[in-house]
Design a protein around this motif. Structure first.
Motif, PDB file in Angstrom:
ATOM      1  N   ASP A 301      40.689  32.492  36.965  1.00  0.00           N
ATOM      2  CA  ASP A 301      42.014  31.991  37.323  1.00  0.00           C
ATOM      3  C   ASP A 301      42.731  33.025  38.184  1.00  0.00           C
ATOM      4  OD1 ASP A 301      42.450  29.419  35.656  1.00  0.00           O
ATOM      5  OD2 ASP A 301      41.635  30.844  34.207  1.00  0.00           O
ATOM      6  N   VAL A 302      42.447  34.301  37.895  1.00  0.00           N
ATOM      7  CA  VAL A 302      43.044  35.416  38.633  1.00  0.00           C
ATOM      8  C   VAL A 302      41.982  36.494  38.779  1.00  0.00           C
ATOM      9  CG1 VAL A 302      44.826  37.208  38.623  1.00  0.00           C
ATOM     10  CG2 VAL A 302      45.351  34.926  37.724  1.00  0.00           C
ATOM     11  N   HIS A 303      41.854  37.052  39.974  1.00  0.00           N
ATOM     12  CA  HIS A 303      40.972  38.200  40.196  1.00  0.00           C
ATOM     13  C   HIS A 303      41.753  39.495  40.007  1.00  0.00           C
ATOM     14  CE1 HIS A 303      37.498  36.019  41.607  1.00  0.00           C
ATOM     15  NE2 HIS A 303      38.239  35.342  42.473  1.00  0.00           N
ATOM     16  N   LEU A 304      41.078  40.505  39.468  1.00  0.00           N
ATOM     17  CA  LEU A 304      41.681  41.823  39.290  1.00  0.00           C
ATOM     18  C   LEU A 304      41.024  42.813  40.238  1.00  0.00           C
ATOM     19  CD1 LEU A 304      41.813  41.978  35.381  1.00  0.00           C
ATOM     20  CD2 LEU A 304      43.518  41.081  36.973  1.00  0.00           C
ATOM     21  N   LEU A 305      41.847  43.598  40.915  1.00  0.00           N
ATOM     22  CA  LEU A 305      41.339  44.578  41.875  1.00  0.00           C
ATOM     23  C   LEU A 305      42.104  45.888  41.732  1.00  0.00           C
ATOM     24  CD1 LEU A 305      39.325  45.122  44.064  1.00  0.00           C
ATOM     25  CD2 LEU A 305      40.834  44.051  45.716  1.00  0.00           C
TER      26      LEU A 305
END
Length: 416
Positions: A301-305
């Motif tokens: 749902d959300v990418h983390l970087l």
């Protein structure tokens, strides 16, 4: 054209620089050029030789490209000094192969990928012997990244030697490229003349990585049953700033609807597992094969970087391009003025590096706002198409290769 590519990472590695070096070589071969690659035996990101690969030289033909894999020292714990020895061992093993190719095959272009910058003199010498043009491509500024992550101290003897070596190397190539405009500006600030600079962006595979309309089938395969997934996939290394993720998960432990999925290998994996003890929401998975890349990225749902402070203009994470192509928003830890910050703008949320509270707040805000998630995800997909389309980027590179090879010989060597 005959094109010799020298780069430490290559297929069958499936993440980071290897993906782009391999993609570049195979695309050029598909366009009718003769392409030969000198790479290391595969070891990344686990920092151990891939199963089935002996410590020696090994030739293969892959995707229309002749590839020679060279042995190298692979430290189990890649500290600063050990990394230098690691890269130096590849340069030494690649040297006789490159010289033989220069004399026997006589390439028109030698293309050197950094990492590993230590192998740059090998490519430069091969080009001089063959009378070829020579190109250095900077995927990240290894020396400054080593300072930023604490692997090397800038004022140490090794640190000063590394900076001097970088200055020497940058002045000796017909072209020097990097993957973002701020990184090209950094090369200019380091004394590379503007006429020798080129922006060669990493690209998204917008045909293979597409937005999913429904839940990814990989959720069921991996045993993930929560309504929401936030995902980090890639190299588990200290320059990524990954130590923030367990703390973010701890701050969102009240959300029973959320799984933190970390897919990857690397030297920080054991430390991350230790930091995540007792956190039911955070789960670790191995790297997924390339044919599952779209369903992996679409699982989020959300990418983390995350990135550490001071590193966001020294590298632009290669994983970003396909994150954007997946049509999902990104939460990244970077200053808005950095290369990473500029790319995320309008496609996600930026939070200060190291601020777990701010990252947790951003994630929760997106999870609770499906319309905002959809809007930012659609913008991410469009950005991948407009700025990161692989066919356009590689066609431009082929044109620049052709112009450079046809140009007058480079005027000897820049003065040190």
């Amino acid at each position: 054209m005959r094109i010799l590519v020298l780069g430490i990472n290559y297929a069958p590695e499936i993440i980071s620089t290897a993906v782009y070096t391999c993609g570049l070589a195979e695309d050029l071969a598909a366009r009718g050029h003769d392409v030969s690659v000198i790479a290391a035996v595969p070891y990344f990101p686990a920092w151990k030789r891939m199963a089935g690969w002996a410590q020696g030289w090994r030739h293969e033909r892959r995707g229309g490209v002749e590839v020679m894999h060279c042995p190298l020292y692979v430290p189990a714990r890649p500290t600063g000094v050990r990394r230098v020895l690691h890269h130096a061992s590849f340069a030494l093993a690649a040297l006789p192969v490159a010289l033989w190719q220069a004399v026997r095959w006589r390439p028109d272009m030698v293309f050197v990928v950094a990492p590993s910058l230590i192998s740059a003199p090998v490519g430069w010498l091969a080009a001089r012997l063959a009378g070829a043009k020579v190109w250095l491509h900077i995927q990240d500024f290894e020396v400054e990244a080593a300072f930023a992550t604490g692997l090397l101290r800038a004022q140490s003897c090794l640190g000063r030697a590394a900076m001097g070596f970088e200055r020497w190397a940058l002045r000796r190539f017909d072209r020097v490229s990097s993957i973002s405009a701020p990184m090209v500006d950094r090369l200019r600030a380091k004394g590379v003349p503007g006429e020798r600079l080129y922006e060669l962006r990493n690209w998204a595979n917008v045909a293979a990585v597409t937005p999913l309309e429904g839940p990814s089938p990989l959720r069921r395969e991996l045993g993930i049953s929560t309504p929401h997934v936030v995902l980090y996939s890639g190299n588990l290394a200290n320059k990524q700033g990954l130590e923030i993720l367990p703390e973010v998960a701890r701050r969102l432990a009240h959300r029973a609807d959320l799984t933190f999925a970390i897919c990857g290998e690397g030297p920080m994996r054991d430390d991350l597992l230790r930091r995540s003890a007792g956190l039911a929401a955070i789960r670790f998975f191995p790297l997924q094969p390339l044919d599952k890349l779209s369903v992996l990225l679409g699982m989020a749902d959300v990418h983390l970087l995350p990135q550490i402070a001071g590193a966001a203009d020294l590298m632009l994470p290669s994983k970003l391009t396909n994150m954007l192509a997946s049509g999902r928003p990104v939460v990244a830890t970077a200053d808005p003025a950095t290369a990473l910050g500029r790319e995320i703008d309008g496609c996600g949320i930026l939070t200060p590096p190291g601020d777990a509270g701010a990252m947790a707040t951003a994630i929760e805000a997106l999870l609770d706002a499906p319309d905002a998630r959809a809007r930012l995800g659609a913008a991410a997909r469009q950005r991948a198409i407009w700025r990161w389309d692989g066919q356009a980027i590689l066609a431009g590179l082929e044109g620049e290769f052709t112009r450079l090879v046809a140009s007058a010989p480079y005027s000897a060597v820049a003065k040190p």
